[in-house]
Motif scaffolding. Structure first.
Motif, PDB file in Angstrom:
ATOM      1  N   VAL A  53       0.849  -1.187   0.000  1.00 54.27           N
ATOM      2  CA  VAL A  53       0.000   0.000   0.000  1.00 54.27           C
ATOM      3  C   VAL A  53       0.887   1.239   0.000  1.00 54.27           C
ATOM      4  O   VAL A  53       2.047   1.189   0.416  1.00 54.27           O
ATOM      5  N   SER A  54       0.328   2.354  -0.458  1.00 55.90           N
ATOM      6  CA  SER A  54       1.120   3.584  -0.542  1.00 55.90           C
ATOM      7  C   SER A  54       0.889   4.506   0.650  1.00 55.90           C
ATOM      8  O   SER A  54       1.516   5.554   0.755  1.00 55.90           O
ATOM      9  N   CYS A  55      -0.025   4.114   1.552  1.00 56.74           N
ATOM     10  CA  CYS A  55      -0.250   4.928   2.743  1.00 56.74           C
ATOM     11  C   CYS A  55       0.620   4.403   3.882  1.00 56.74           C
ATOM     12  O   CYS A  55       1.212   3.327   3.785  1.00 56.74           O
ATOM     13  N   TYR A  56       0.658   5.148   5.003  1.00 59.82           N
ATOM     14  CA  TYR A  56       1.506   4.772   6.133  1.00 59.82           C
ATOM     15  C   TYR A  56       0.663   4.401   7.353  1.00 59.82           C
ATOM     16  O   TYR A  56      -0.269   5.126   7.713  1.00 59.82           O
ATOM     17  N   GLY A  57       0.995   3.276   7.963  1.00 56.56           N
ATOM     18  CA  GLY A  57       0.368   2.919   9.229  1.00 56.56           C
ATOM     19  C   GLY A  57      -0.983   2.251   9.126  1.00 56.56           C
ATOM     20  O   GLY A  57      -1.903   2.579   9.889  1.00 56.56           O
ATOM     21  N   VAL A  58      -1.140   1.271   8.202  1.00 56.23           N
ATOM     22  CA  VAL A  58      -2.401   0.511   8.170  1.00 56.23           C
ATOM     23  C   VAL A  58      -2.592  -0.139   9.539  1.00 56.23           C
ATOM     24  O   VAL A  58      -1.681  -0.754  10.080  1.00 56.23           O
ATOM     25  N   ASN A  59      -3.781   0.031  10.101  1.00 59.58           N
ATOM     26  CA  ASN A  59      -3.937  -0.542  11.441  1.00 59.58           C
ATOM     27  C   ASN A  59      -5.295  -1.152  11.751  1.00 59.58           C
ATOM     28  O   ASN A  59      -5.380  -2.205  12.346  1.00 59.58           O
TER      29      ASN A  59
END
Length: 395
Positions: free
Chosen positions: A196-202
């Motif tokens: 993924v290109s976003c940060y911090g999938v949670n």
């Protein structure tokens, strides 16, 4: 001239034909004769609207208008009904899991686990509790029947863990790796990695039909929409708030709306999952963090970690109706609701404690010391037929 004598069978047949002809003549003004066994002209069958196709293999919802219909008070599955009632608290800074007996509000066991345990997650089949050792790169299985830990399984960067609604895959939220990793739900062998290109999938939750899920990206303030079956990101958007830090995700009982807690925007984002348009912010309190639905599907408890409060959102009224304040402050974080629906359990992330809160009055019942950095605690067992993961999302 003598009339020829007809055989008996032929005579009977001729008499029948004559009567039929007479009957036909007598009913000429009544329209055509009806076919045998009918009550009139045949009517085309009424069209029945087809139900939206769900994720293949997903158990059908008990109520199409309530995804939480299987979660009623004490409605325990035969799989879990004999498990002892416990609260499992992962202590991120102590590398342990504190086990609380909810009947006495006392810690009765402390289980050593891997480095930086974040969440205790019930498996899809509800037979195992998985401790997510984020920096230890392992999952520790706990047998909820005995409370004993098993051999850790190597899994890289398991910040959080979910399961597809059909039980086919486990989904590891690899926050620092910037990946969604689909794995075998039993062996945890890697099946597919989705960068993924976003940060911090949670955190995440699934649509009513299980076809997609919404993911929060904490460190870049973004949301993802992921096709469950194709295992592909099909939507991505930046939240309209500078410094947004989205956390827990929960779908409404009717399956139409997603709520995303945001600890920096101090409220919940309200999102149409189908449309995936820009969401609207509903302020709740400082450090909005965890979202938990009541056993009757009418309310949602919202922990505000930055101010030591819990907001109560009413689904039918579509508004916040109450706010409960912890008497001595605190940092209410993640947790769950007791099987009977009477107690909300939340970890005190920065206070090394756990809070038990009465869901009718909002009063604090107990404040229990645990290890350092308590985080995603699981109340277990809980009602429901299967688990979607996190600290216990049951359907």
């Amino acid at each position: 001239m003598k009339t020829p004598c007809l055989p008996r069978k032929a005579a009977v047949l001729l008499a029948g034909l004559v009567l039929a002809a007479l009957a036909g003549c007598g009913s000429a003004d009544k329209g055509p004769a009806e076919a045998l066994g009918t009550k009139g002209a045949a009517q085309p069958p009424k069209a029945v609207p087809a139900a939206p196709p769900g994720l293949p293999g997903m158990p059908p919802l008990l109520d199409p208008n309530d995804v939480y219909a299987a979660d009623r008070p004490n409605k325990l599955s035969p799989v879990v009904k004999d498990f002892p009632s416990r609260v499992y608290v992962p202590n991120t800074n102590s590398n342990t899991v504190s086990v609380i007996d909810p009947a006495t509000y006392q810690v009765i066991d402390t289980i050593p686990v891997g480095v930086q345990p974040q969440h205790v997650v019930p498996s899809w089949d509800m037979k195992t509790l998985w401790v997510n050792n984020n920096r230890g790169h392992t999952l520790t299985p706990i047998n909820p029947a005995t409370g004993e830990a098993g051999k850790p399984v190597e899994v890289h960067d398991p910040y959080n863990l979910y399961f597809t609604p059909n039980g086919k895959y486990a989904i590891v939220m690899a926050s620092m790796d910037k990946e969604l990793v689909f794995r075998d739900p039993h062996t945890m062998d890697r099946v597919k990695t989705v960068p993924v290109s976003c940060y911090g999938v949670n955190h995440a939750d699934f649509s009513a039909d299980g076809r997609y899920f919404i993911v929060s990206c904490e460190f870049s303030g973004e949301l993802l929409k992921v096709d469950t079956e194709k295992m592909e990101v099909i939507g991505q958007q930046k939240l309209p708030f500078e410094g947004a830090m989205p956390q827990d995700v929960k779908v409404s009982p009717d399956g139409k709306t997603f709520y995303i807690a945001d600890m920096m925007a101090h409220g919940m984002w309200v999102l149409s999952g189908d449309k995936f348009e820009v969401p609207k912010l509903l302020p709740t309190g400082k450090g909005c963090h965890g979202l938990y639905v009541s056993r009757d599907s009418k309310e949602m408890y919202v922990s505000n970690r930055g101010e030591g409060t819990v907001s109560v959102f009413d689904f039918p009224q579509n508004k916040l109706t109450k706010k409960w304040t912890l008497p001595d402050g605190g940092s209410p974080d993640m947790g769950g609701v007791s099987a009977d629906g009477k107690v909300l359990w939340l970890s005190g992330r920065y206070n090394s404690e756990v809070y038990a809160i009465d869901t009718v009055t909002g009063k604090q019942i107990a404040r229990i010391p645990v290890g350092g950095g308590p985080h995603g605690l699981a109340v277990y067992p809980q009602p429901g037929r299967y688990s979607l993961g996190h600290t216990g999302i049951f359907r």
